[in-house]
Design a protein around this motif. Sequence first.
Motif, PDB file in Angstrom:
ATOM      1  N   THR A 170      12.254 -12.146  -5.757  1.00 25.28           N
ATOM      2  CA  THR A 170      11.054 -12.259  -4.922  1.00 25.28           C
ATOM      3  C   THR A 170      10.477 -10.876  -4.652  1.00 25.28           C
ATOM      4  N   ILE A 171       9.161 -10.750  -4.794  1.00 25.62           N
ATOM      5  CA  ILE A 171       8.471  -9.522  -4.421  1.00 25.62           C
ATOM      6  C   ILE A 171       7.419  -9.874  -3.377  1.00 25.62           C
ATOM      7  N   ASP A 172       7.438  -9.146  -2.275  1.00 28.74           N
ATOM      8  CA  ASP A 172       6.492  -9.403  -1.198  1.00 28.74           C
ATOM      9  C   ASP A 172       5.761  -8.095  -0.894  1.00 28.74           C
ATOM     10  N   VAL A 173       4.452  -8.091  -1.130  1.00 33.01           N
ATOM     11  CA  VAL A 173       3.644  -6.889  -0.907  1.00 33.01           C
ATOM     12  C   VAL A 173       2.688  -7.170   0.254  1.00 33.01           C
ATOM     13  N   LYS A 174       2.823  -6.402   1.314  1.00 34.50           N
ATOM     14  CA  LYS A 174       1.972  -6.644   2.488  1.00 34.50           C
ATOM     15  C   LYS A 174       0.526  -6.188   2.256  1.00 34.50           C
ATOM     16  N   GLY A 175       0.358  -5.180   1.414  1.00 36.25           N
ATOM     17  CA  GLY A 175      -0.987  -4.675   1.155  1.00 36.25           C
ATOM     18  C   GLY A 175      -1.555  -5.215  -0.145  1.00 36.25           C
ATOM     19  N   ASP A 176      -2.195  -4.337  -0.889  1.00 34.12           N
ATOM     20  CA  ASP A 176      -2.862  -4.730  -2.136  1.00 34.12           C
ATOM     21  C   ASP A 176      -2.018  -4.338  -3.350  1.00 34.12           C
ATOM     22  N   ILE A 203       1.352 -11.480  -2.657  1.00 38.77           N
ATOM     23  CA  ILE A 203       0.515 -10.353  -2.280  1.00 38.77           C
ATOM     24  C   ILE A 203      -0.261 -10.765  -1.031  1.00 38.77           C
ATOM     25  N   HIS A 204      -0.082 -10.052   0.059  1.00 40.40           N
ATOM     26  CA  HIS A 204      -0.788 -10.427   1.286  1.00 40.40           C
ATOM     27  C   HIS A 204      -2.207  -9.855   1.325  1.00 40.40           C
ATOM     28  N   GLY A 205      -2.470  -8.827   0.533  1.00 37.79           N
ATOM     29  CA  GLY A 205      -3.810  -8.250   0.470  1.00 37.79           C
ATOM     30  C   GLY A 205      -4.555  -8.761  -0.747  1.00 37.79           C
ATOM     31  N   ASN A 206      -5.188  -7.832  -1.441  1.00 37.65           N
ATOM     32  CA  ASN A 206      -5.996  -8.188  -2.606  1.00 37.65           C
ATOM     33  C   ASN A 206      -5.306  -7.733  -3.899  1.00 37.65           C
ATOM     34  N   ALA A 207      -5.711  -8.354  -4.997  1.00 38.33           N
ATOM     35  CA  ALA A 207      -5.162  -7.972  -6.301  1.00 38.33           C
ATOM     36  C   ALA A 207      -6.280  -7.431  -7.174  1.00 38.33           C
ATOM     37  N   GLY A 208      -5.922  -6.560  -8.087  1.00 35.31           N
ATOM     38  CA  GLY A 208      -6.911  -5.989  -9.001  1.00 35.31           C
ATOM     39  C   GLY A 208      -7.238  -6.934 -10.138  1.00 35.31           C
ATOM     40  N   VAL A 225      -1.797 -14.674  -4.101  1.00 33.93           N
ATOM     41  CA  VAL A 225      -2.610 -13.594  -3.542  1.00 33.93           C
ATOM     42  C   VAL A 225      -3.309 -14.155  -2.310  1.00 33.93           C
ATOM     43  N   HIS A 226      -2.978 -13.636  -1.145  1.00 30.61           N
ATOM     44  CA  HIS A 226      -3.625 -14.142   0.065  1.00 30.61           C
ATOM     45  C   HIS A 226      -5.101 -13.735   0.124  1.00 30.61           C
TER      46      HIS A 226
END
Lengths: 276, 320
Positions: free
Chosen positions: A121-127, A150-155, A169-170
Motif C-alpha cells: 500500500t502507498i498512501d500519499v497525502k499530497g500530489d 493519492i489524497h491530492g492531485n495526480a499528473g 486519486v482524491h
Amino acid sequence: MSGWHFRLRQAPSLRVDLRGITPAAFAELSLAQVEQLRVGHGNAMLPLAELFDVAKGTEEGTLRFEGDLGRFDRIGWQMDGGHIRVEGDAGHYAGGCMRGGELQIDGSAGLLAACEMAGGTIDVKGDVGDFAASTLPGSMDGMRGGTLVIHGNAGERFGDRMRRGSALVHGDAGAFLGSRMVAGTIAVGGKAGAHAGYGMRRGSIVFAGPGAAPPAGIETALTFVPNRTATPVFWALLSRDLARHGGPFAALPSRRIERHLGDLSADGKGELIMCL
Amino acid sequence: MTAPSTLLRNGVVIDETFAEAFPMKATRILITAHNMAWARHAAVSATGFATSVIACGCEAGIEREIAPEESPDGRPGVSVLMFSMSGKELAKQLERRVGQCVLTCPTTAVFAGLPRSAPGSDVAALGKNLRFFGDGWQISKVIDGLRYWRVPVMDGEFVAQEDTPVVKAVGGGNLLLLARDTDAALAAAEAAVAAMKRQPNVVMPFPGGVVRSGSKVGSRYANLNASTNDAFCPSLVGLVAHSELAGGACAQEIGCVMEIVIDGLTEADVGAAMRVGMEAAIAIGPAGGLLRISAGNYGGKLGPFHFHLHKLLGAAGGAP
C-alpha cells in the motif's frame, strides 16, 4: 526488527538514490552499521550519516524520515514488507517496483510514483507527478498489484499501461488518465484531463466526483460507446471496496452509474464509469 | 445391530446405538439474486438430485437464507452446502451445477461462502472455468484481493468468484425415527428437520430432509452397492433373518420408520444437529405416535465418526 528514525540534516546538493533502504535491509543492523550504509549522491556514494541524524525509532519495523526529501529518489524501491513513513515530500520513483508493506508520504511525491508497483500500500497525502502507477520507460506493464491512494492531485498519464491493483486519486488527474491500461481499477474524485482511457484494453476508471461529467471528448469519441446495462453486482462489490477510502468515494455504494465501454481501437473491454 | 434400549425420554425409547458417519469434502457457496425468489430458484435447482453420493455425485442442500445486509453484494441470497467423497468429484459437481443452474438463472451471482483458505489448501473452481461461456467477452476483476469473473449474459452480466475453499467435512450422520404409523413418523421427522434446519453448517440432503429408503451396504444383486435397510422395514418383520423391529419394547406397534441424514462441516455440527433433531422428535412422544429412536451403523466399518445417541442426549447410558 526494530524501527529507525532519520532526520534530514540539510537538503543535499545533488539528487540522492535511496534504493536498498528498506525495513527488511535494516532488520539485523546496529546503529553504526546503519550510519555507514552508502547511498548514491550524484555520481558518488555517501554514508547515510552524512545526510541524516540516525536514531533508533519507536515503531517496530518502521523507517521514519523527517524533513523535505524532495531530492531523494526511489524511496521504498522494491520494498517487500514493513513500513516507511516520510514526513515531508518525496522525490521521483517513490514506491517503485514495491512488492509489499506500506509506504506513507505525508507530503507530495515526484514523477513515476508507484511505477510498476506489484503489492502493498502507498498512501500519499499530497500530489504525485506524471506517470504515477505507470511503467518504467520502455517497460510493458505498469502498476501490477497493491493499492495506491493519492489524497491530492495526480499528473499526466496516471496508470499508463496499468495491469492490476487499485489506484485512487482524491483530487484531479491530468491528461491521458489510464492510457493503454490493461486491467485494474482507477478511481478519481475530481476532474480528469483530456483523453482518459486512451488505448485502454480492459480495466475500470471510475469518476467519483460530485455529478461527475464524462471526461472531455468522451461523449463524441468514436472509440467509446455508452452502455446502459445494469451491472449491480459488480458495482456493489467495487463501490464498497472504494468506499473504504472515504472522501469522494465514501458515498459510491448509493450512487447510480453510467458506463462507456472502450477503447474500441484497442480491445474494447475497458469501462469508464461515471457516478451520477 | 443395536444393544437393548435402556434410555427413555418422554416415553420414547432411545436405542443404545450410534450413527456412523464418514469423511467427505465440502464447500459452501452463496447465491444472490435480484430478490429472494430468484435466489431460491437457483439454489433449489443447484441442489436438485443431490440426495446421496451413492448415485448423485454429491449431496447438497440449502443451509439458510441470507439477508441483503450480510451478503457480499447487498442482495438477498441463499447459502448452499455441497458435499462429495473427494475434492475432485466435488469440483466436477460444483461446476456442472453452478453452470447449469446458477449461471442460467436470471439475475444471480455466486460467491464463496467459506473463509479464504490458507495458501496451499484446497479450492474448487467456481467462476474460473465458467468464464469461458463469455466467449472472450468475459472480464476478470480483482477486488479487495479476490478475483471475480464478469460474464456477459442477456440480462446484464453473471458475476462469479474465481474459486471457493474446500474443507474436510462429515457425511452420513443419521437418525431413525420409529413410529406407530405414517402420520406419526412424518410428524416426528418434520419436527426434527425443522429444528435441525435452524442449526448452522449442516444440511439434510434428502427430499424435505427425510428419507424413507434407508439403506444397508451391499445387495444380493452384484450390480448394486446399496439396498434396502431390511432390518428396519416394518413390512419384512418375520421374513428377514434379523429385524430391528421384531423384539423389545413396543416392537409390535411400529408401523413406519423414517430416516434423517445429516451432512455437516464438522463432527460437532453433525452431533449438534442430531441432538436438536432428537429433542424435537422426543417432544412429540408416544402421544404423537413416536415410539423409538435409533440410528444406522455398520458395526463401525463405514467411517470414523460415531454419534452415540445416549451421549448426544447427555445421558451416560443405562438410566431411564
